[in-house]
Design a protein around this motif. Structure first.
Motif, PDB file in Angstrom:
ATOM      1  N   ILE A 266       0.841  -1.201   0.000  1.00 20.91           N
ATOM      2  CA  ILE A 266       0.000   0.000   0.000  1.00 20.91           C
ATOM      3  C   ILE A 266       0.875   1.250   0.000  1.00 20.91           C
ATOM      4  N   ALA A 267       1.908   1.237   0.831  1.00 22.26           N
ATOM      5  CA  ALA A 267       2.827   2.376   0.886  1.00 22.26           C
ATOM      6  C   ALA A 267       3.531   2.577  -0.444  1.00 22.26           C
ATOM      7  N   SER A 268       3.868   1.479  -1.114  1.00 19.39           N
ATOM      8  CA  SER A 268       4.501   1.581  -2.421  1.00 19.39           C
ATOM      9  C   SER A 268       3.613   2.341  -3.393  1.00 19.39           C
ATOM     10  N   CYS A 269       2.306   2.082  -3.327  1.00 15.05           N
ATOM     11  CA  CYS A 269       1.369   2.774  -4.222  1.00 15.05           C
ATOM     12  C   CYS A 269       1.142   4.224  -3.789  1.00 15.05           C
ATOM     13  N   LEU A 270       0.945   4.439  -2.494  1.00 17.60           N
ATOM     14  CA  LEU A 270       0.673   5.796  -2.018  1.00 17.60           C
ATOM     15  C   LEU A 270       1.816   6.750  -2.356  1.00 17.60           C
ATOM     16  N   ALA A 271       3.036   6.267  -2.253  1.00 21.19           N
ATOM     17  CA  ALA A 271       4.189   7.144  -2.460  1.00 21.19           C
ATOM     18  C   ALA A 271       4.683   7.165  -3.892  1.00 21.19           C
ATOM     19  N   TRP A 272       4.224   6.249  -4.739  1.00 22.21           N
ATOM     20  CA  TRP A 272       4.736   6.112  -6.098  1.00 22.21           C
ATOM     21  C   TRP A 272       4.720   7.455  -6.836  1.00 22.21           C
ATOM     22  N   PRO A 273       5.795   7.779  -7.527  1.00 25.72           N
ATOM     23  CA  PRO A 273       6.983   6.963  -7.834  1.00 25.72           C
ATOM     24  C   PRO A 273       8.102   7.085  -6.812  1.00 25.72           C
ATOM     25  N   ALA A 274       7.820   7.703  -5.649  1.00 22.04           N
ATOM     26  CA  ALA A 274       8.821   7.825  -4.603  1.00 22.04           C
ATOM     27  C   ALA A 274       8.637   6.694  -3.587  1.00 22.04           C
ATOM     28  N   ARG A 275       9.182   6.845  -2.397  1.00 22.41           N
ATOM     29  CA  ARG A 275       9.042   5.888  -1.303  1.00 22.41           C
ATOM     30  C   ARG A 275       8.606   6.634  -0.051  1.00 22.41           C
ATOM     31  N   MET A 276       8.045   5.899   0.910  1.00 27.16           N
ATOM     32  CA  MET A 276       7.640   6.502   2.175  1.00 27.16           C
ATOM     33  C   MET A 276       7.974   5.552   3.321  1.00 27.16           C
ATOM     34  N   ASP A 277       8.072   6.115   4.509  1.00 24.65           N
ATOM     35  CA  ASP A 277       8.343   5.303   5.687  1.00 24.65           C
ATOM     36  C   ASP A 277       7.114   4.477   6.056  1.00 24.65           C
ATOM     37  N   THR A 278       7.359   3.289   6.606  1.00 20.20           N
ATOM     38  CA  THR A 278       6.300   2.468   7.185  1.00 20.20           C
ATOM     39  C   THR A 278       6.771   2.026   8.566  1.00 20.20           C
ATOM     40  N   PRO A 279       5.858   1.553   9.401  1.00 15.88           N
ATOM     41  CA  PRO A 279       6.265   1.104  10.736  1.00 15.88           C
ATOM     42  C   PRO A 279       6.851  -0.300  10.763  1.00 15.88           C
ATOM     43  N   MET A 280       7.088  -0.889   9.599  1.00 20.54           N
ATOM     44  CA  MET A 280       7.526  -2.275   9.549  1.00 20.54           C
ATOM     45  C   MET A 280       9.000  -2.419   9.919  1.00 20.54           C
ATOM     46  N   ALA A 281       9.303  -3.463  10.682  1.00 20.18           N
ATOM     47  CA  ALA A 281      10.689  -3.778  11.017  1.00 20.18           C
ATOM     48  C   ALA A 281      11.380  -4.369   9.796  1.00 20.18           C
ATOM     49  N   PRO A 282      12.678  -4.143   9.642  1.00 25.36           N
ATOM     50  CA  PRO A 282      13.400  -4.727   8.504  1.00 25.36           C
ATOM     51  C   PRO A 282      13.356  -6.255   8.557  1.00 25.36           C
ATOM     52  N   LEU A 283      13.458  -6.875   7.389  1.00 28.40           N
ATOM     53  CA  LEU A 283      13.523  -8.334   7.338  1.00 28.40           C
ATOM     54  C   LEU A 283      14.759  -8.832   8.085  1.00 28.40           C
ATOM     55  N   ASP A 284      14.577  -9.874   8.866  1.00 30.59           N
ATOM     56  CA  ASP A 284      15.684 -10.513   9.579  1.00 30.59           C
ATOM     57  C   ASP A 284      15.898 -11.885   8.939  1.00 30.59           C
ATOM     58  N   LEU A 285      16.708 -11.919   7.879  1.00 27.22           N
ATOM     59  CA  LEU A 285      16.886 -13.163   7.132  1.00 27.22           C
ATOM     60  C   LEU A 285      17.487 -14.289   7.971  1.00 27.22           C
ATOM     61  N   PRO A 286      18.478 -14.016   8.845  1.00 26.52           N
ATOM     62  CA  PRO A 286      18.963 -15.120   9.684  1.00 26.52           C
ATOM     63  C   PRO A 286      17.874 -15.717  10.574  1.00 26.52           C
ATOM     64  N   ALA A 287      16.961 -14.863  11.058  1.00 25.40           N
ATOM     65  CA  ALA A 287      15.864 -15.378  11.882  1.00 25.40           C
ATOM     66  C   ALA A 287      14.895 -16.215  11.056  1.00 25.40           C
ATOM     67  N   ILE A 288      14.695 -15.804   9.798  1.00 26.19           N
ATOM     68  CA  ILE A 288      13.835 -16.602   8.907  1.00 26.19           C
ATOM     69  C   ILE A 288      14.486 -17.945   8.631  1.00 26.19           C
ATOM     70  N   GLY A 289      15.777 -17.935   8.423  1.00 27.83           N
ATOM     71  CA  GLY A 289      16.542 -19.177   8.320  1.00 27.83           C
ATOM     72  C   GLY A 289      16.476 -19.844   6.973  1.00 27.83           C
ATOM     73  N   GLU A 290      15.324 -20.360   6.620  1.00 29.55           N
ATOM     74  CA  GLU A 290      15.178 -21.108   5.375  1.00 29.55           C
ATOM     75  C   GLU A 290      13.920 -20.668   4.638  1.00 29.55           C
ATOM     76  N   MET A 291      13.975 -20.767   3.324  1.00 28.11           N
ATOM     77  CA  MET A 291      12.803 -20.529   2.489  1.00 28.11           C
ATOM     78  C   MET A 291      12.608 -21.740   1.591  1.00 28.11           C
ATOM     79  N   SER A 292      11.364 -22.163   1.436  1.00 34.02           N
ATOM     80  CA  SER A 292      11.076 -23.360   0.650  1.00 34.02           C
ATOM     81  C   SER A 292      10.080 -23.038  -0.455  1.00 34.02           C
ATOM     82  N   PHE A 293      10.083 -23.889  -1.474  1.00 33.22           N
ATOM     83  CA  PHE A 293       9.252 -23.663  -2.656  1.00 33.22           C
ATOM     84  C   PHE A 293       8.722 -25.002  -3.162  1.00 33.22           C
ATOM     85  N   PHE A 294       7.436 -25.023  -3.574  1.00 36.60           N
ATOM     86  CA  PHE A 294       6.805 -26.237  -4.063  1.00 36.60           C
ATOM     87  C   PHE A 294       5.910 -25.908  -5.251  1.00 36.60           C
ATOM     88  N   ALA A 295       5.726 -26.873  -6.113  1.00 36.11           N
ATOM     89  CA  ALA A 295       4.743 -26.720  -7.191  1.00 36.11           C
ATOM     90  C   ALA A 295       3.341 -26.833  -6.598  1.00 36.11           C
TER      91      ALA A 295
END
Length: 383
Positions: A266-295
């Motif tokens: 939603i923020a991507s659309c509201l601010a387009w073509p710029a960017r805006m702050d959101t209250p979301m914490a940055p992704l913590d990839l080590p905490a996510i650990g693994e990503m899986s994919f299936f058909a």
């Protein structure tokens, strides 16, 4: 300088999250129109908070209640389908179209005719009226920005790229809450709406559980990013970290990652073509650990197959599929049919006789939608 904004479906999940972002950036926005289906109290409170010009309730039976709730505020109150379209016809810098289902088609078309920018969260409108809507966008010089997390991800991955250079587009799907459930016939509405990653309304949550959500998104992507149906793929990604991917002809694949929170697209659309702050914490990839994919499992969850077949058939088929699905989901939520019958009912409606002629106008689309709903209702009746 503030921009003018209207939100259709202001009391729903996407509408509330849009308002949260607007609230955090209050000086940037001038709210013109807010609408709801029947939640008068929430609509009136929100309209007062943001000093909207007009508040519209879709259910005309609640007009007097809305007027009473807005008494003394100077905010105009209105009700009904025509009032929704009239509100959408008020020129604004941005319209957030978040009415669930084909009910949102009329307001979306009215906003398009004002040559404005529409942040489209109502996938059913584009599914049912793809050719009609995209032709109207071209004719009126409007701009469609996709709010769905998957389509917004594709939109972001395509910035600076050309569709001619795209080898494939991959929509990711969480698989919903029932991916590992063996007996789908015994699934309750409470189980179906308990999405593991996303906070969404009941209808879209059931669509996620059946995979119809992804099927509708495939048709939507076909209209938004016309690379050819054979180049649009679906992969199940239970962690919902990668929201979609675009592969280019040189072998590069761009993916958009982010938290499972609709405020990001939603923020991507509201601010387009710029960017805006959101209250979301940055992704913590080590905490996510693994990503899986299936058909996708199109035997247990045939919705994506049915949607692809409807898209390939074109014409009225997507509108029929969407209408039948809306009736089936409503019947399931009302505990009138089992979960396992949702896709079966949609397939039966699609296979019942010849499809209507391809719709050429909004009225044609609405007629196809109405007839398909009536057929689905008749097929629900006891023999």
């Amino acid at each position: 300088m503030s921009r003018s904004l209207s939100i259709f479906g202001a009391t729903g999940s996407v509408g509330e999250q849009t308002l949260d972002l607007v609230r955090r950036n209050r000086a940037d926005w001038n709210v013109v129109a807010l609408t709801a289906n029947s939640n008068v109290a929430a609509l009136a409170d929100t309209a007062r908070e943001f000093a909207a010009e007009v508040a519209v309730v879709a259910d005309e039976r609640h007009l007097d209640d809305l007027r009473d709730a807005l008494a003394g505020s100077g905010i105009e109150a209105a009700a009904g389908r025509s009032a929704l379209c009239e509100a959408a016809a008020r020129p604004v810098d941005m319209t957030v179209a978040a009415i669930v289902g084909c009910a949102g088609l009329g307001p979306v078309m009215a906003a398009i005719e004002q040559s404005g920018t529409i942040a489209l969260a109502n996938k059913e409108a584009l599914v049912s009226a793809g050719e009609v809507m995209t032709a109207a966008v071209d004719r009126h010089g409007a701009t469609l920005l996709p709010v769905d997390s998957e389509h917004n991800a594709i939109f972001q991955c395509l910035q600076g790229g050309e569709l001619a250079d795209v080898r494939s587009i991959t929509l990711t799907a969480s698989g919903g809450p029932l991916r590992l459930v063996e007996d789908l016939s015994a699934v309750t509405p409470e189980q179906a709406i308990a999405h593991p990653n996303w906070d969404m309304g009941a209808k879209i949550s059931v669509d996620s559980a059946t995979m119809f959500n992804k099927g509708l998104e495939l048709i939507e992507a076909h209209h938004l990013f016309p690379v050819g149906l054979d180049r649009i793929r679906i992969v199940v990604h239970p962690q919902s970290v990668i929201h979609s991917m675009v592969e280019y002809r040189d072998g590069s694949t761009l993916a958009q990652l982010g938290p499972s929170d609709m405020r990001v697209p939603i923020a991507s659309c509201l601010a387009w073509p710029a960017r805006m702050d959101t209250p979301m914490a940055p992704l913590d990839l080590p905490a996510i650990g693994e990503m899986s994919f299936f058909a996708p499992d199109e035997v247990r969850f045939p919705a994506t197959r049915l949607a692809r077949e409807a898209a390939q058939a074109g014409g009225a088929a997507p509108a029929v599929l969407n209408a039948a699905n809306e009736i089936a989901v409503a019947a399931f939520l009302d505990r009138k049919i089992p979960f396992s019958r949702i896709a079966l009912l949609v397939e039966d409606v699609l296979n019942q006789g010849d499809l209507p002629s391809p719709p050429q106008t909004l009225e044609d689309v609405l007629r196809v939608d109405e007839d398909a709903r009536a057929l689905a209702m008749r097929m629900l009746e006891p023999a």
